[in-house]
Scaffold this active site. Structure first.
Site, PDB file in Angstrom:
ATOM      1  N   ASN A 149       0.382   5.088  -5.413  1.00 23.83           N
ATOM      2  CA  ASN A 149       0.279   6.544  -4.658  1.00 23.83           C
ATOM      3  C   ASN A 149       1.349   7.042  -5.964  1.00 23.83           C
ATOM      4  OD1 ASN A 149       2.714   5.884  -2.991  1.00 23.83           O
ATOM      5  ND2 ASN A 149       1.429   7.243  -1.751  1.00 23.83           N
ATOM      6  N   GLY A 200      -0.988  -1.120  -3.540  1.00 29.46           N
ATOM      7  CA  GLY A 200      -2.233   0.862  -3.349  1.00 29.46           C
ATOM      8  C   GLY A 200      -0.957   1.770  -4.358  1.00 29.46           C
ATOM      9  N   ASN A 240       0.146  -1.186   0.111  1.00 29.94           N
ATOM     10  CA  ASN A 240      -0.522   0.044   0.193  1.00 29.94           C
ATOM     11  C   ASN A 240       1.269   1.383  -0.435  1.00 29.94           C
ATOM     12  OD1 ASN A 240      -2.005   1.447   1.274  1.00 29.94           O
ATOM     13  ND2 ASN A 240      -1.181   2.014   2.003  1.00 29.94           N
ATOM     14  N   GLU A 241       0.945   2.305  -1.302  1.00 28.82           N
ATOM     15  CA  GLU A 241       1.908   3.445  -0.808  1.00 28.82           C
ATOM     16  C   GLU A 241       2.844   3.404  -0.815  1.00 28.82           C
ATOM     17  OE1 GLU A 241      -1.472   5.936   1.792  1.00 28.82           O
ATOM     18  OE2 GLU A 241      -3.134   5.839  -0.488  1.00 28.82           O
ATOM     19  N   VAL A 242       3.875   2.086  -1.727  1.00 31.15           N
ATOM     20  CA  VAL A 242       4.943   2.857  -1.087  1.00 31.15           C
ATOM     21  C   VAL A 242       6.133   2.913  -2.662  1.00 31.15           C
ATOM     22  CG1 VAL A 242       5.293   0.410   0.495  1.00 31.15           C
ATOM     23  CG2 VAL A 242       5.323   0.193  -1.519  1.00 31.15           C
TER      24      VAL A 242
END
Length: 457
Positions: free
Chosen positions: A442, A440, A410-412
């Site tokens: 971003n 995820g 997630n969002e790494v």
């Protein structure tokens, strides 16, 4: 589901908190708390699941992201029990989740560890069991060396199970069921089975897998089909076999009609029943397309979902099935048809409920890779544990029809590293090639497609 001889192990635990205390003080952790001779007469008596942080008090100086609750500390749990173990039998302890850095001892002997608090795991108690005598199981948890961007809770916050097996038995999460060909008239069911042999001699095992329709209360209906196979297993070894059969006029799993089946595998050696292993599954196809979006059984389904953290609000992290069912009922009433397990493996009951209720699941592994978002988050575990943690997630959850997509994180920002991203995705694809893998995402400067996948079930 799993092996037939499984005992819920939640009742009658003792608990003591050391290190950082709820009020901000500190209590020195003595050495040797795993030993049989420890005086635990003044420890708190409780049943699991247990979250030591939700009792509070709220403290203004604590982090808002974790609810200003005192989750950091050292927790010790002890449980006495008197097992009966026959020669050759195996005894395992299964934790659905323990937050965090779990270390386990039996009768003062070190059994093993699993640091990531969200994953389910099994440890082998067999070498340390004292049959017919009082045994003591000791568990140390450490959340002083665990940080989160949200409320993680603390403690043995999910169920614990004691599993007894004959020396020849189906391995932990040892079945993998796929349905590679589906029509309205027939579904080909492929059942991969891993069998362990702890005998000191080779054995020839007969596997009989019976398939039933399964109702909402997990009660099997009439026999649909049956398959038999013979497998040779070397001494103190493991072997796999694949059984293939056809389900006629299959009832598909769908969000409107979440039909399920049960595969019950029995293991016989020399005509003696050694193990019975139950696996629920569904018959369905999934496909992510560029022009029509997500297709479930060939029909376009608009995914209307939420990113749902594991805690239960004011109840904290201690798992409560009724409370989770209430959450999912409310979400479905709002029009939700999917859940993203933000940002970690969920309680196994979430997937069981999703299977029964017709909810789609995006199943996520962890929130960080090698570079942490907090000093003591998953970055401390990544190098040593990322493969084991991913495999634990996939092997536990891959038979659930509700799971339609895996997530490696997630969002790494490390997702810019294509090789690192591919490495993680490949671990998942190897364990289950039937679902796409995503992340995820971003990165405002990104644009590369890191996911992969196709139709499958």
């Amino acid at each position: 589901m799993g092996n037939a001889n499984v005992l819920l192990f939640d009742e009658g635990w003792l608990f003591m908190r050391y290190g950082l205390q709820a009020d901000g003080t500190s209590l020195l952790e003595p050495s040797g708390l795993e030993k049989e001779t420890v005086d635990d007469s003044d420890w708190q008596k409780l049943d699991l699941p247990h979250d030591w942080a939700i009792a509070g008090p709220f403290r203004i100086e604590l982090g808002g992201e974790t609810g200003k609750l005192p989750y950091q500390g050292i927790g010790w749990y002890r449980k006495y029990f008197t097992p009966e173990q026959k020669v050759g039998e195996r005894t395992y302890i299964d934790f659905d989740g323990a937050m965090a850095n779990a270390e386990v001892w039996l009768n003062g002997e070190y059994v093993g560890t699993w640091p990531y608090g969200y994953n389910s795991f099994r440890l082998d108690l067999t070498p340390f069991i004292k049959s017919g005598q009082k045994n003591v199981l000791a568990v140390r948890l450490d959340t002083e060396n665990w940080e989160s961007r949200w409320y993680s809770g603390a403690g043995i916050y999910r169920h614990v199970w004691l599993v007894k097996c004959q020396p020849v038995h189906i391995a932990h999460w040892g079945t993998y069921i796929t349905t590679p060909e589906i029509t309205d008239r027939s579904a080909k069911v492929k059942t991969e089975i891993t069998v362990e042999n702890y005998e000191h001699m080779p054995v020839q095992a007969q596997l009989v897998t019976s398939y039933f329709e399964l109702d909402i209360d997990d009660v099997p209906g009439g026999l649909v089909t049956q398959q038999t196979d013979i497998i040779d297993i070397h001494a103190n070894s493991t072997a796999k076999t694949v059984m293939t059969t056809d389900l006629l006029n299959p009832k598909r799993w769908d969000i409107q009609s979440p039909n399920r089946y049960l595969a019950q595998t029995k293991v016989f050696v020399d005509g003696v029943l050694m193990d019975t292993y139950n696996t629920s599954f569904g018959v369905r196809t999934i496909e992510f397309t560029a022009h029509n979006g997500f297709l479930l059984n060939g029909n376009k389904v608009e995914i209307k979902g939420v990113c749902n953290h594991h805690d239960l609000g004011s109840l904290g992290a201690a798992f409560n099935k009724s409370a989770l069912k209430r959450q999912l009922d409310i979400l479905q009433d709002m029009g939700c048809n999917s859940i993203r397990t933000s940002h970690n493996p969920p309680a196994p009951e979430l997937l069981e409920l999703a299977d029964k209720m017709g909810l789609l699941v995006w199943d996520e592994a962890f929130d960080a890779w090698r570079i942490g978002k907090r000093k003591k988050d998953y970055n401390l575990l990544y190098d040593e544990w990322h493969e084991r943690d991913i495999l634990a997630l996939v092997h536990r959850d891959r038979n659930h029809p509700s799971v339609i997509i895996w997530s490696i994180g997630n969002e790494v920002m490390e997702q810019r590293n294509v090789e690192m991203t591919k490495h993680l995705a490949d671990i998942m694809r190897k364990a289950d090639p039937t679902r796409p893998v995503t992340n995820g995402y971003n990165d405002p400067d990104g644009g590369r497609e890191v996911g992969a996948g196709h139709n499958g079930s």
